[in-house]
Design a protein around this motif. Structure first.
Motif, PDB file in Angstrom:
ATOM      1  N   ALA A  23     -58.783  52.566  26.755  1.00 45.66           N
ATOM      2  CA  ALA A  23     -58.439  51.432  25.900  1.00 45.66           C
ATOM      3  C   ALA A  23     -58.279  51.864  24.446  1.00 45.66           C
ATOM      4  N   ALA A  24     -59.195  52.691  23.968  1.00 42.12           N
ATOM      5  CA  ALA A  24     -59.088  53.186  22.590  1.00 42.12           C
ATOM      6  C   ALA A  24     -57.816  54.019  22.417  1.00 42.12           C
ATOM      7  N   GLU A  25     -57.488  54.835  23.405  1.00 41.90           N
ATOM      8  CA  GLU A  25     -56.252  55.630  23.357  1.00 41.90           C
ATOM      9  C   GLU A  25     -55.027  54.729  23.357  1.00 41.90           C
ATOM     10  N   ALA A  26     -55.035  53.713  24.196  1.00 42.42           N
ATOM     11  CA  ALA A  26     -53.899  52.791  24.270  1.00 42.42           C
ATOM     12  C   ALA A  26     -53.696  52.077  22.940  1.00 42.42           C
ATOM     13  N   VAL A  27     -54.777  51.633  22.327  1.00 38.77           N
ATOM     14  CA  VAL A  27     -54.675  50.963  21.027  1.00 38.77           C
ATOM     15  C   VAL A  27     -54.120  51.925  19.987  1.00 38.77           C
ATOM     16  N   SER A  28     -54.655  53.142  19.937  1.00 35.51           N
ATOM     17  CA  SER A  28     -54.218  54.103  18.924  1.00 35.51           C
ATOM     18  C   SER A  28     -52.758  54.521  19.119  1.00 35.51           C
ATOM     19  N   ARG A  29     -52.276  54.491  20.349  1.00 37.70           N
ATOM     20  CA  ARG A  29     -50.889  54.880  20.639  1.00 37.70           C
ATOM     21  C   ARG A  29     -49.947  53.678  20.722  1.00 37.70           C
ATOM     22  N   ARG A  30     -50.516  52.485  20.560  1.00 37.56           N
ATOM     23  CA  ARG A  30     -49.749  51.237  20.672  1.00 37.56           C
ATOM     24  C   ARG A  30     -49.052  51.121  22.036  1.00 37.56           C
ATOM     25  N   LEU A  31     -49.829  51.416  23.066  1.00 37.28           N
ATOM     26  CA  LEU A  31     -49.351  51.322  24.441  1.00 37.28           C
ATOM     27  C   LEU A  31     -50.199  50.316  25.204  1.00 37.28           C
ATOM     28  N   PRO A  32     -49.669  49.761  26.284  1.00 44.10           N
ATOM     29  CA  PRO A  32     -50.492  48.891  27.130  1.00 44.10           C
ATOM     30  C   PRO A  32     -51.482  49.718  27.956  1.00 44.10           C
ATOM     31  N   LEU A  33     -52.495  49.045  28.470  1.00 43.67           N
ATOM     32  CA  LEU A  33     -53.503  49.665  29.321  1.00 43.67           C
ATOM     33  C   LEU A  33     -53.397  49.071  30.714  1.00 43.67           C
ATOM     34  N   ARG A  62     -65.202  44.190  40.340  1.00 44.77           N
ATOM     35  CA  ARG A  62     -65.312  45.349  39.440  1.00 44.77           C
ATOM     36  C   ARG A  62     -64.208  45.343  38.401  1.00 44.77           C
ATOM     37  N   ILE A  63     -62.985  45.089  38.847  1.00 44.09           N
ATOM     38  CA  ILE A  63     -61.843  45.039  37.927  1.00 44.09           C
ATOM     39  C   ILE A  63     -62.055  43.927  36.896  1.00 44.09           C
ATOM     40  N   ALA A  64     -62.508  42.766  37.338  1.00 46.55           N
ATOM     41  CA  ALA A  64     -62.711  41.635  36.425  1.00 46.55           C
ATOM     42  C   ALA A  64     -63.775  41.954  35.374  1.00 46.55           C
ATOM     43  N   LEU A  65     -64.861  42.589  35.777  1.00 50.53           N
ATOM     44  CA  LEU A  65     -65.920  42.929  34.821  1.00 50.53           C
ATOM     45  C   LEU A  65     -65.445  43.915  33.764  1.00 50.53           C
ATOM     46  N   VAL A  66     -64.715  44.935  34.194  1.00 48.16           N
ATOM     47  CA  VAL A  66     -64.212  45.927  33.239  1.00 48.16           C
ATOM     48  C   VAL A  66     -63.154  45.306  32.346  1.00 48.16           C
ATOM     49  N   THR A  67     -62.278  44.475  32.906  1.00 47.85           N
ATOM     50  CA  THR A  67     -61.252  43.798  32.111  1.00 47.85           C
ATOM     51  C   THR A  67     -61.890  42.935  31.035  1.00 47.85           C
ATOM     52  N   GLU A  68     -62.914  42.189  31.407  1.00 43.25           N
ATOM     53  CA  GLU A  68     -63.618  41.327  30.452  1.00 43.25           C
ATOM     54  C   GLU A  68     -64.236  42.152  29.322  1.00 43.25           C
ATOM     55  N   ARG A  69     -64.866  43.243  29.681  1.00 39.95           N
ATOM     56  CA  ARG A  69     -65.518  44.084  28.674  1.00 39.95           C
ATOM     57  C   ARG A  69     -64.508  44.722  27.723  1.00 39.95           C
ATOM     58  N   VAL A  70     -63.413  45.258  28.267  1.00 39.14           N
ATOM     59  CA  VAL A  70     -62.395  45.901  27.431  1.00 39.14           C
ATOM     60  C   VAL A  70     -61.690  44.870  26.558  1.00 39.14           C
ATOM     61  N   THR A  71     -61.376  43.715  27.123  1.00 39.98           N
ATOM     62  CA  THR A  71     -60.704  42.663  26.361  1.00 39.98           C
ATOM     63  C   THR A  71     -61.574  42.167  25.207  1.00 39.98           C
ATOM     64  N   ALA A  72     -62.868  42.068  25.423  1.00 43.86           N
ATOM     65  CA  ALA A  72     -63.772  41.634  24.353  1.00 43.86           C
ATOM     66  C   ALA A  72     -63.790  42.637  23.206  1.00 43.86           C
ATOM     67  N   ARG A  73     -63.712  43.907  23.545  1.00 43.40           N
ATOM     68  CA  ARG A  73     -63.766  44.947  22.514  1.00 43.40           C
ATOM     69  C   ARG A  73     -62.411  45.177  21.842  1.00 43.40           C
ATOM     70  N   TYR A  74     -61.326  45.023  22.602  1.00 45.41           N
ATOM     71  CA  TYR A  74     -59.970  45.256  22.090  1.00 45.41           C
ATOM     72  C   TYR A  74     -59.089  44.043  22.390  1.00 45.41           C
ATOM     73  N   PRO A  75     -59.289  42.929  21.698  1.00 46.97           N
ATOM     74  CA  PRO A  75     -58.543  41.706  22.020  1.00 46.97           C
ATOM     75  C   PRO A  75     -57.031  41.837  21.802  1.00 46.97           C
TER      76      PRO A  75
END
Length: 94
Positions: A23-33, A62-75
């Motif tokens: 997620a951090a890489e995607a944000v820094s590269r302006r790419l989707p995750l 599992r996918i929903a939990l990780v999606t929720e966590r990543v979305t909260a950190r990188y809205p």
């Protein structure tokens, strides 16, 4: 065509760390995750599994939990997530 950063998710702490790094890489590269859980059950192991619907439910959770966590950190992050029933290498390349 823009290729997303893809991270595999299997419910382990290591896959959560990989998803956050991706997620951090995607944000820094302006790419989707793209978060992906791929599993291929061998026919010989089916007798020991808890059933297809239970496996799908587990993967979706599992996918929903990780999606929720990543979305909260990188809205601001464009994120897709999915669970697929095929070999992980084949699905990651798709």
């Amino acid at each position: 065509m823009v290729r997303p950063v893809t991270a595999g998710v299997d419910g382990s702490p290591e896959s959560l760390a990989a998803a956050e790094w991706a997620a951090a890489e995607a944000v820094s590269r302006r790419l989707p995750l793209r978060l992906l859980h791929a599993r291929k059950w061998r026919a010989g192991n089916e007798q020991f599994t808890i059933g297809v619907s239970a496996n799908e439910s587990w993967a979706d959770t599992r996918i929903a939990l990780v999606t929720e966590r990543v979305t909260a950190r990188y809205p601001e992050l464009e994120l897709t997530s999915e669970a697929r029933a095929d070999a992980p290498v084949r699905e990651a390349a798709a």
